[in-house]
Enzyme design. Structure first.
Site, PDB file in Angstrom:
ATOM      1  N   GLY A 189       0.774  -1.237   0.000  1.00  0.00           N
ATOM      2  CA  GLY A 189       0.000   0.000   0.000  1.00  0.00           C
ATOM      3  C   GLY A 189       0.804   1.286   0.000  1.00  0.00           C
ATOM      4  O   GLY A 189       0.221   2.364   0.049  1.00  0.00           O
TER       5      GLY A 189
ATOM      6  N   GLU B  50       4.511  -6.249   1.596  1.00  0.00           N
ATOM      7  CA  GLU B  50       4.087  -6.671   0.253  1.00  0.00           C
ATOM      8  C   GLU B  50       3.911  -5.489  -0.689  1.00  0.00           C
ATOM      9  O   GLU B  50       2.816  -5.216  -1.167  1.00  0.00           O
ATOM     10  CB  GLU B  50       2.755  -7.425   0.367  1.00  0.00           C
ATOM     11  CG  GLU B  50       2.849  -8.676   1.198  1.00  0.00           C
ATOM     12  CD  GLU B  50       1.504  -9.306   1.517  1.00  0.00           C
ATOM     13  OE1 GLU B  50       1.469 -10.502   1.829  1.00  0.00           O
ATOM     14  OE2 GLU B  50       0.471  -8.587   1.464  1.00  0.00           O
TER      15      GLU B  50
ATOM     16  N   GLY C  29       3.682  -3.522  -4.012  1.00  0.00           N
ATOM     17  CA  GLY C  29       3.506  -3.801  -5.443  1.00  0.00           C
ATOM     18  C   GLY C  29       3.766  -2.525  -6.209  1.00  0.00           C
ATOM     19  O   GLY C  29       4.786  -2.342  -6.865  1.00  0.00           O
TER      20      GLY C  29
ATOM     21  N   TYR D 106     -10.959   5.330 -10.250  1.00  0.00           N
ATOM     22  CA  TYR D 106     -10.588   5.919  -8.949  1.00  0.00           C
ATOM     23  C   TYR D 106     -10.427   7.429  -9.010  1.00  0.00           C
ATOM     24  O   TYR D 106      -9.927   8.026  -8.061  1.00  0.00           O
ATOM     25  CB  TYR D 106      -9.257   5.350  -8.449  1.00  0.00           C
ATOM     26  CG  TYR D 106      -9.126   3.856  -8.492  1.00  0.00           C
ATOM     27  CD1 TYR D 106      -9.960   3.038  -7.735  1.00  0.00           C
ATOM     28  CD2 TYR D 106      -8.146   3.256  -9.272  1.00  0.00           C
ATOM     29  CE1 TYR D 106      -9.809   1.671  -7.768  1.00  0.00           C
ATOM     30  CE2 TYR D 106      -7.996   1.883  -9.305  1.00  0.00           C
ATOM     31  CZ  TYR D 106      -8.836   1.097  -8.556  1.00  0.00           C
ATOM     32  OH  TYR D 106      -8.684  -0.261  -8.584  1.00  0.00           O
TER      33      TYR D 106
ATOM     34  N   CYS E 294     -15.887   4.016 -26.678  1.00  0.00           N
ATOM     35  CA  CYS E 294     -17.214   4.601 -26.799  1.00  0.00           C
ATOM     36  C   CYS E 294     -17.783   4.886 -25.430  1.00  0.00           C
ATOM     37  O   CYS E 294     -18.710   4.201 -24.972  1.00  0.00           O
ATOM     38  CB  CYS E 294     -18.134   3.662 -27.564  1.00  0.00           C
ATOM     39  SG  CYS E 294     -17.848   3.834 -29.301  1.00  0.00           S
TER      40      CYS E 294
ATOM     41  N   TYR F  86      -0.984  -1.630 -11.863  1.00  0.00           N
ATOM     42  CA  TYR F  86      -2.440  -1.666 -12.010  1.00  0.00           C
ATOM     43  C   TYR F  86      -2.930  -1.036 -13.314  1.00  0.00           C
ATOM     44  O   TYR F  86      -4.056  -0.550 -13.375  1.00  0.00           O
ATOM     45  CB  TYR F  86      -3.122  -1.006 -10.792  1.00  0.00           C
ATOM     46  CG  TYR F  86      -2.719  -1.654  -9.485  1.00  0.00           C
ATOM     47  CD1 TYR F  86      -3.136  -2.945  -9.183  1.00  0.00           C
ATOM     48  CD2 TYR F  86      -1.873  -0.998  -8.584  1.00  0.00           C
ATOM     49  CE1 TYR F  86      -2.745  -3.561  -7.998  1.00  0.00           C
ATOM     50  CE2 TYR F  86      -1.475  -1.608  -7.404  1.00  0.00           C
ATOM     51  CZ  TYR F  86      -1.910  -2.887  -7.114  1.00  0.00           C
ATOM     52  OH  TYR F  86      -1.515  -3.483  -5.952  1.00  0.00           O
TER      53      TYR F  86
END
Ligand code: LLP
Length: 463
Positions: A278, A320, A322, A364, A391, A421
């Site tokens: 995070g 962790e 990422g 987001y 579209c 992501y």
């Protein structure tokens, strides 16, 4: 959301809500090292280069849109996390951010472990030769087949996410004659996003077992009784794109509190604590992420202090990350197709990709930066919205940015910090073909994930 206090740029300034738009940088040709991969620069002709190769050449060879991944930067960031935590802790790269076999090999070579959260990610990891004992298997609804495959492969840990899963994994492990190492994922009542965290509110989500109400303690109680399981620790992941360490502080305090209760009730000190991922990165120049060594120091101090206070031996810490590893290492290269000035509003710049290769803006409200990459320009800045070719009017890649006013079809533009992501959440919406990931290092480029073809699409459509 980065918000500049400056008024908008020279164009359209009169119609824009004050303070809403990021002011143009002093020099639109400058590339802020905070948001660009480390080997990115401009050559003598003003063309953006990565790993020593001009993007014009990469566009010619591999087409656009394309994710261009700076391998040296990826390795450096992975190594920095590894070094920062040292031998007394483990770094699990979160594969959901972006996973390919090349990435798995780089991680293996740099001494990192890997967090996977699906059978597909597990298959990718194993097929690239990641030793199973260095894999953690996550997910809130792993199928029995996925669990069996993970246990058979000998993954180092399965992170248990529910009461049903405790029994399910124990049963499968036992039937295979194994004792599976597991962590139990708990929710500590902290939700951290960027600067804020909301204490107590966040049991209301699908992951983990709530600490509140004694549920996590009950989960541990049950897991400790099952022969198929070896409970090695507690897992907590508090959110995404976090800059403020105070959420981790509260989480560590609560996890250590549980470890203490477990010691008092069962006489066992669980040897591991995982604080999840995070950690935030810079998407725009307004973001100020911390360096891995600062994060490692802060987390280690927090856990050590909490354990000393609870008279517990400090458990082995794992994290962790990422996004913080892969996010800054790639950018997306697009070709401009149309430039449409809307009088009194802004200029819409349409590129040859969009929400199918970067859903984060639509999903987001994420902020991104953008730069003209195939040349420099001294033209006046214009306020733009970079949109895709789908579209859907929400098909926005960069909501508000400034690009040179002479931008024209055929120019290449680049959106930095798309390593995490973006490819991993890419879709075939409107039957778009997902772009390739091209790794560049020391003047050499190679495709690590190829571009999809219409044949790929049609192969799935069996009539
Ligand atoms: N560990 C666990 C248990 C997680 O759930 C996650 C992310 C990570 C580690 C890695 O988090 P990172 O360091 O990459 O922030 N699609 C969203 C992010 C979803 C993250 C889900 N879990 C986005 O594009 O921002």
């Amino acid at each position: 959301m980065s918000r500049s206090a400056h008024p908008a740029g020279p164009r359209h300034a009169d119609v824009l809500p004050e303070g809403h738009y990021t002011a143009p940088a002093e020099d639109l040709n400058a590339l802020d090292p905070k948001v660009w991969a480390r080997t990115v620069g401009r050559d003598a002709d003003g063309v953006v280069t990565v790993g020593g190769i001009p993007v014009t050449q990469l566009a010619e060879e591999y087409g656009t849109p394309a994710y261009l991944l700076d391998e040296a930067d990826f390795r450096e960031r992975a190594r920095a996390w590894r070094t920062a935590f040292g031998d007394g802790a483990d770094v699990f790269y979160a594969g959901k951010a972006f996973l390919s076999r090349a990435v798995v090999r780089w991680l293996d070579e740099e001494g990192l472990n890997l967090d996977v959260c699906s059978g597909g990610e597990l298959a990718t990891a194993l097929s690239a030769g990641m030793p199973a004992e260095r894999i953690a298997f996550h997910g809130n609804n792993k199928s029995p087949e996925e669990i069996e495959r993970a246990v058979r492969a000998g993954v180092g840990r399965i992170v248990l996410d529910s009461f049903q899963e405790i029994v399910r994994v124990a049963h499968i492990a036992q039937s295979l004659g194994r004792r599976q190492r597991v962590q139990i994922r708990i929710t500590v009542g902290v939700e951290a996003h960027t600067h804020e965290f909301i204490a107590t509110a966040h049991e209301d989500q699908k992951f983990g077992i709530p600490l509140a109400g004694g549920h996590a303690a009950e989960a541990v109680r049950r897991a400790l009784q099952l022969d198929g399981l070896e409970v090695i620790g507690i897992h907590s992941h508090i959110g995404s794109q976090i800059f403020d360490m105070s959420g981790f502080e509260v989480a560590a305090h609560r996890v250590v509190g549980l470890l203490k209760d477990i010691r008092d009730e069962h006489g066992v000190e669980l040897p591991e604590i995982d604080l999840g991922g995070g950690l935030g990165i810079a998407y725009t120049s307004d973001d100020d992420p911390r360096e891995p060594h600062e994060i490692a120091k802060a987390l280690t101090e927090i856990v050590t202090r909490e354990c000393e206070a609870a008279r517990l031996a400090t458990p082995r810490i794992s994290v962790e990350p990422g996004r913080a590893i892969v996010g800054p290492t790639a950018f997306t290269l697009y070709e401009v197709g149309t430039v449409k000035p809307l009088e009194g509003l802004r200029t819409y710049v349409s590129v040859d990709g969009g929400m199918s290769d970067n859903i984060r803006t639509a999903l987001y409200d994420a902020e991104y930066s953008v730069a003209l990459a195939s040349r420099t320009s001294d033209a006046e800045p214009m306020l733009v919205r970079v949109v895709g070719k789908h579209c859907e009017s929400g098909d926005i890649v960069v909501k508000d940015a400034f690009l040179p006013g002479d931008l024209a079809p055929g120019d290449l533009i680049a959106v930095p910090a798309t390593g995490a992501y973006c490819r991993s959440m890419a879709s075939n919406y409107n039957h778009a073909l997902r772009p390739p990931v091209v790794a560049v290092r020391d003047g050499a480029a190679r495709v690590v994930v190829r571009r999809e073809t219409e044949e790929d699409l049609l192969r799935l459509d069996v009539g």
